[in-house]
Enzyme design. Structure first.
Site, PDB file in Angstrom:
ATOM      1  N   ASP A 261       0.816  -1.217   0.000  1.00 35.12           N
ATOM      2  CA  ASP A 261       0.000   0.000   0.000  1.00 35.12           C
ATOM      3  C   ASP A 261       0.847   1.263   0.000  1.00 35.12           C
ATOM      4  OD1 ASP A 261       0.805  -0.923   2.582  1.00 35.12           O
ATOM      5  OD2 ASP A 261      -0.521   0.535   3.518  1.00 35.12           O
TER       6      ASP A 261
ATOM      7  N   TYR B  53      -0.658   1.917  15.202  1.00 36.69           N
ATOM      8  CA  TYR B  53       0.699   2.420  15.375  1.00 36.69           C
ATOM      9  C   TYR B  53       0.733   3.591  16.351  1.00 36.69           C
ATOM     10  CZ  TYR B  53       1.707  -0.208  11.107  1.00 36.69           C
ATOM     11  OH  TYR B  53       1.842  -1.198  10.174  1.00 36.69           O
TER      12      TYR B  53
ATOM     13  N   LYS C  28      -2.345  -5.459  13.674  1.00 40.85           N
ATOM     14  CA  LYS C  28      -0.975  -5.324  13.183  1.00 40.85           C
ATOM     15  C   LYS C  28      -0.348  -4.165  13.947  1.00 40.85           C
ATOM     16  CE  LYS C  28       1.798  -3.891   9.215  1.00 40.85           C
ATOM     17  NZ  LYS C  28       1.774  -3.189   7.913  1.00 40.85           N
TER      18      LYS C  28
END
Length: 272
Positions: free
Chosen positions: A33, A153, A184
């Site tokens: 991506d 994140y 993730k």
């Protein structure tokens, strides 16, 4: 798969079996991506070539924006799972940490996706908007039986260390609380602290590959340590698609993730 026993949606389970190995119950995902955030990087200028190489290397899925389907679909070679990324933001934006939703779950279904993903920068000035998106999209995914991967994140003004175990644990738990099926996030750099991240997150965690490492051994050791600490796979982009032997490094990762191979053994898969 035992780790998905809490998921009762049959559609989700069927799709999850396409992107997770049934024997190891782990996954190797190759994100592509980066063209949206960083432009046409080396390694993904021709997505068909890269998709073919990682598929031949044994990867379970590729991840990218909807353009990946149009420009990366091969129509030949080994089958590989498809994850459509729903978030976008660019490195040249006034606020690079802000991610907006650019497609729908329904569009991903039309494109043949096995899962969707979105990106949340925990601690960014616009993080509350990304939390809202995650919560609402998780409901839509439930309605359609679509697995949801949340890229969580720690990034923002108050984040001094993106691998700080406490903030990584908070980010992972946040994603699970808001409805993600798979998280993730960053590997903390240490198996003991990452074990605590895993313990605190009810959803399976796939580690991010991170910035390009100096050596293959360093990268593969990180993967090995993360799997032993309870990680359920790896999602690595640049360390794979910018490698001289894309197929080989993918195969090496798969040896560790799915077969628990030692790093020295896995390195033999790399031919260049």
């Amino acid at each position: 798969m035992k780790m998905f026993d809490n998921i009762k949606n049959v559609g989700k389970l069927i799709r999850l079996e396409r992107i997770f190995d049934k024997k190891s119950e782990k996954t190797v995902i190759i994100p592509m991506d980066h063209g949206v955030s960083s432009g046409p990087l080396d390694g993904i200028k021709d997505m068909r070539i890269t998709t073919n190489a990682v598929a031949d290397g044994g990867a379970n899925a590729v991840l990218g924006h909807k353009g990946l389907v149009r420009h990366g679909h091969r129509g030949y070679g080994r089958d590989i799972g498809l994850i459509i990324h729903m978030s976008a933001g660019t490195s040249i934006s006034p606020d690079p940490n802000k991610k907006v939703i650019v497609t729908t779950v329904e569009d991903a279904i039309r494109l043949g996706a096995d899962a969707v993903s979105l990106h949340v920068n925990v601690g960014a000035e616009s993080d509350f908007e990304m939390y809202r998106d995650l919560g609402l999209i998780s409901e839509t995914c439930e309605q359609w039986g679509m697995p949801l991967i949340a890229m969580m994140y720690p990034r923002g003004p108050k984040i001094k260390d993106e691998k700080d175990p406490e903030v990584v644990a908070h980010a992972a738990r946040l994603g699970a609380e808001l409805g993600a099926d798979i998280i993730k996030t960053n590997y903390t750099g240490d198996p003991d602290t990452f074990k605590e991240v895993v313990k605190g997150c009810p959803a399976p965690i796939v580690i991010a590959g991170g910035p390009k490492t100096n050596t293959d051994e360093e990268f593969l050791q990180m993967v090995k340590d993360a799997m032993h600490a309870g990680g359920k796979g790896v999602a690595s982009g640049r360390n794979v698609f910018q490698h001289k032997d894309v197929k080989g490094i993918t195969s090496a990762i798969c040896k560790i993730v799915h077969e628990d191979a030692e790093v020295k053994e896995a390195l033999k898969e790399i031919k260049i």
